[in-house]
Design a protein around this motif. Structure first.
Motif, PDB file in Angstrom:
ATOM      1  N   ASP A  21       3.523  -3.986  10.131  1.00 25.54           N
ATOM      2  CA  ASP A  21       4.066  -2.660  10.453  1.00 25.54           C
ATOM      3  C   ASP A  21       5.350  -2.420   9.658  1.00 25.54           C
ATOM      4  O   ASP A  21       5.589  -1.315   9.148  1.00 25.54           O
ATOM      5  N   GLY A  22       6.187  -3.460   9.566  1.00 27.80           N
ATOM      6  CA  GLY A  22       7.429  -3.331   8.827  1.00 27.80           C
ATOM      7  C   GLY A  22       7.207  -3.057   7.353  1.00 27.80           C
ATOM      8  O   GLY A  22       7.910  -2.229   6.747  1.00 27.80           O
ATOM      9  N   PHE A  41       6.905   0.978   2.790  1.00 28.36           N
ATOM     10  CA  PHE A  41       6.157   1.802   1.838  1.00 28.36           C
ATOM     11  C   PHE A  41       6.350   3.295   2.131  1.00 28.36           C
ATOM     12  O   PHE A  41       6.544   4.098   1.215  1.00 28.36           O
ATOM     13  N   ALA A  42       6.295   3.646   3.411  1.00 25.13           N
ATOM     14  CA  ALA A  42       6.477   5.054   3.782  1.00 25.13           C
ATOM     15  C   ALA A  42       7.895   5.527   3.432  1.00 25.13           C
ATOM     16  O   ALA A  42       8.093   6.660   2.974  1.00 25.13           O
ATOM     17  N   HIS A  43       8.879   4.659   3.631  1.00 22.31           N
ATOM     18  CA  HIS A  43      10.257   4.982   3.264  1.00 22.31           C
ATOM     19  C   HIS A  43      10.370   5.262   1.762  1.00 22.31           C
ATOM     20  O   HIS A  43      11.029   6.236   1.352  1.00 22.31           O
ATOM     21  N   GLY A  94      -4.452  -1.487 -14.988  1.00 22.53           N
ATOM     22  CA  GLY A  94      -5.711  -1.045 -14.406  1.00 22.53           C
ATOM     23  C   GLY A  94      -5.716  -0.955 -12.897  1.00 22.53           C
ATOM     24  O   GLY A  94      -6.729  -0.570 -12.300  1.00 22.53           O
ATOM     25  N   ILE A  95      -4.622  -1.274 -12.262  1.00 23.82           N
ATOM     26  CA  ILE A  95      -4.599  -1.301 -10.794  1.00 23.82           C
ATOM     27  C   ILE A  95      -4.360   0.071 -10.188  1.00 23.82           C
ATOM     28  O   ILE A  95      -4.910   0.414  -9.153  1.00 23.82           O
ATOM     29  N   GLY A  96      -3.550   0.879 -10.795  1.00 27.54           N
ATOM     30  CA  GLY A  96      -3.308   2.216 -10.250  1.00 27.54           C
ATOM     31  C   GLY A  96      -2.041   2.276  -9.423  1.00 27.54           C
ATOM     32  O   GLY A  96      -1.345   1.279  -9.228  1.00 27.54           O
ATOM     33  N   PRO A  97      -1.710   3.454  -8.874  1.00 35.00           N
ATOM     34  CA  PRO A  97      -0.436   3.645  -8.163  1.00 35.00           C
ATOM     35  C   PRO A  97      -0.305   2.750  -6.936  1.00 35.00           C
ATOM     36  O   PRO A  97      -1.276   2.503  -6.224  1.00 35.00           O
ATOM     37  N   GLY A  98       0.913   2.293  -6.714  1.00 39.65           N
ATOM     38  CA  GLY A  98       1.179   1.450  -5.555  1.00 39.65           C
ATOM     39  C   GLY A  98       2.482   0.707  -5.720  1.00 39.65           C
ATOM     40  O   GLY A  98       3.432   1.222  -6.312  1.00 39.65           O
TER      41      GLY A  98
END
Length: 340
Positions: free
Chosen positions: A329-330, A335-337, A71-75
């Motif tokens: 930030d790291g 996550f962006a990587h 139930g949490i969704g994408p991530g």
């Protein structure tokens, strides 16, 4: 973005738990939807964050957990230990991308079941996260991990005030359990030749309390070793401000938050050189297990305010890299990587 932190036990007093709640609060403060899941219930819950902006759950590894995760969704699902990776990886829905942390060192993993578990379970994760470049390289080379990444533990807070380093007090912080080897710190203090007004204050609780009290008296410093018990997290800054040296004599450590917190308060530390993470925190390093060498360094610092100040200034400058915003930030870069 949805971020899930999963711990075997999310609410016991310990380094993994402290780091987990610090990161969860920080990422929630940046607008992410964050969940902290404990697979088991703590027998002695410790509250790390007074007003959490994230959601906390305690659940087993059965149908309830599957329903929660679904139930949490994408991530991202950040699994904080090898045991959690082994239990949880197969239960994650495709929408939650798996990240495995390891809060220990390569040397510790090699000496126990952790290395075998990491070799089996971490290569299939989207990312395997370690605390120092040294340890990430060792796992990459010797555990054949193609997906290593380095992210240090963060400092929960950055203090504006630093210790005067005038108080005749050596500080030790941690669970009073065998692996922390506070008996070695007591022995080093007893052999250090520190001026008689100096005391060793130990903050923490655990099954070794009685044995450590007896050990302090056998070493002749029972009247100079003060067992403080548990201290609430919000009072710990005052403890560092009242300290002049911090000692760490554990058998193994990843990246101990106590060294980072001491450094941020301008307090020099002495530690056994047991991992790349310990070295990155910048204590005076001592060969692992060498109590006499530890005592020599500790004694020299108790007699030299000038050297304490020099090391304290250097430690605080080094600790800047571990400020919470830098570490968050790291994580967002990671996550962006993975999104790319």
């Amino acid at each position: 973005m949805n971020v899930v932190f999963a711990c075997l036990d999310a609410d016991t007093l310990g380094g993994v738990q402290q780091v987990t709640h610090t990161l969860a609060q920080g990422l929630a403060g940046r607008g992410h939807e964050v969940h902290v899941i404990g697979l088991e219930r703590s027998r002695a819950p410790f509250r790390y964050v007074e007003r959490p902006m994230y959601r906390r759950h305690v659940t087993g590894a059965g149908r309830r957990l599957r329903g929660l995760l679904g139930g949490i969704g994408p991530g991202y699902a950040i699994m904080t230990t090898p045991s959690v990776v082994a239990r949880l990886s197969a239960l994650l829905p495709p929408a939650l991308r798996p990240i495995g942390q390891y809060h220990g060192s390569y040397d510790h993993a090699r000496g126990c079941w952790h290395l075998g578990s990491i070799r089996r379970h971490y290569p299939g994760l989207d990312q395997a996260v370690f605390l120092s470049e040294d340890d990430a390289w060792l796992f990459s080379e010797h555990a054949l991990l193609p997906n290593t990444w380095t992210l240090p533990n963060p400092l929960p807070h950055w203090p504006e005030q630093v210790s005067s380093l005038r108080s005749p007090r050596v500080l030790g912080v941690g669970r009073l359990e065998g692996v922390k080897r506070f008996d070695r710190l007591i022995s080093a203090f007893a052999r250090s030749g520190a001026p008689q007004e100096w005391e060793l204050h130990l903050i923490g609780d655990g099954s070794e309390l009685g044995r450590l009290r007896e050990h302090a008296y056998r070493e002749g410093v029972g009247h100079r070793v003060v067992f403080r018990g548990l201290v609430p997290a919000e009072r710990m800054p005052g403890e560092y401000l009242d300290a002049s040296v911090v000692g760490l004599t554990s058998e193994h450590e990843g990246l101990p938050v106590v060294l980072l917190e001491a450094a941020a308060h301008g307090v020099p530390s002495v530690a056994f050189d047991v991992s790349g993470g310990v070295r990155s925190a910048g204590p005076v390093p001592v060969p692992p297990g060498d109590v006499d060498a530890f005592a020599s360094v500790l004694g020299a610092l108790t007699w030299s305010p000038k050297e304490r100040r020099r090391l304290g200034v250097a430690a605080r400058a080094r600790a800047e890299a571990f400020r919470l915003d830098h570490v968050l930030d790291g994580w967002e870069r990671l996550f962006a990587h993975l999104e790319r």
